[in-house]
Scaffold this active site. Sequence first.
Site, PDB file in Angstrom:
ATOM      1  N   GLY A  29     -24.350  -5.933 -30.688  1.00 58.39           N
ATOM      2  CA  GLY A  29     -23.728  -5.276 -31.838  1.00 58.39           C
ATOM      3  C   GLY A  29     -24.776  -4.807 -32.821  1.00 58.39           C
ATOM      4  CG  ASN A  30     -24.365  -1.672 -35.151  1.00 61.78           C
ATOM      5  OD1 ASN A  30     -23.852  -1.602 -36.270  1.00 61.78           O
ATOM      6  ND2 ASN A  30     -23.862  -1.043 -34.087  1.00 61.78           N
ATOM      7  NE  ARG A  31     -29.450  -7.090 -39.216  1.00 62.42           N
ATOM      8  CZ  ARG A  31     -29.289  -8.391 -38.997  1.00 62.42           C
ATOM      9  NH1 ARG A  31     -28.204  -9.006 -39.433  1.00 62.42           N
ATOM     10  NH2 ARG A  31     -30.222  -9.061 -38.350  1.00 62.42           N
ATOM     11  CB  ALA A  95     -23.417   1.786 -36.737  1.00 60.77           C
TER      12      ALA A  95
END
Length: 226
Positions: A29-31, A95
């Site tokens: 995943g990402n932030r 994102a």
Amino acid sequence: AAQWPLSGRHALVTSGPTHEPIDPVRYIGNRSSGRQGHAIAAALAHLGARVTLVSGPVSLPDPRGVQVVKVATAREMLAACQSALPADVAVCAAAVADWGIANPAPAKIKKGPSGDEAPPVLSLVPNPDILATLAAPGPRRPALVVGFAAETDALLPHARAKHQRKGCDWILANDVAGGGVFGADKNTVHLLTSSGTEDWPTMDKEAVASRLAERIAQTLADLSAR
Ligand code: C5P
């Protein structure tokens, strides 16, 4: 009309990160918090648009008056966007992971009995580019397609290149070098269009969203008047 400048319009917004499963309990995943994308969906609804918000996993409440479609992976996000078409405007604020896992394991990947076996190797495959897909010419292309460019260096050159490469109409470029954008309240953006670059002052993400929604309303009205 002044109060509901987007009534009768359909807006599609992507928001949040994507989660690419490794196995049933793990993911890449990402932030991204989804704050900017969710604020844009709310701002468009506030101006009277029917809004479909396709969101990756976030901990935000659903904005009021918005239809939220919840997805996990980039592939699911693309499919949900395509199902939501036609739309007058698409804003891609998600994102999206650039790569997914080639073969997610159907069961949890376990350590071997001794604990010193070679670690698993993850094989990645490119994900679809949702913004570029929505911006590609065709009968279902929204009249206005907007993307984001988050860059840590050479912000405007990289954003200009992205504007060309993705085929979208506008890019909101934001400088993420300080690390103070993801999950933060404020955002400093530049709006890139075919006619130039506008530097917007540092604002709350909600204010960025309102200003963008106003611009979208004005531009769709201008396009309809032509
Ligand atoms: O290429 P990059 O990820 O920097 O581009 C950012 C823009 O493209 C954002 O608007 C993002 O939502 C969109 N994007 C997308 N699908 C991808 C990758 C990026 O829609 N697979």
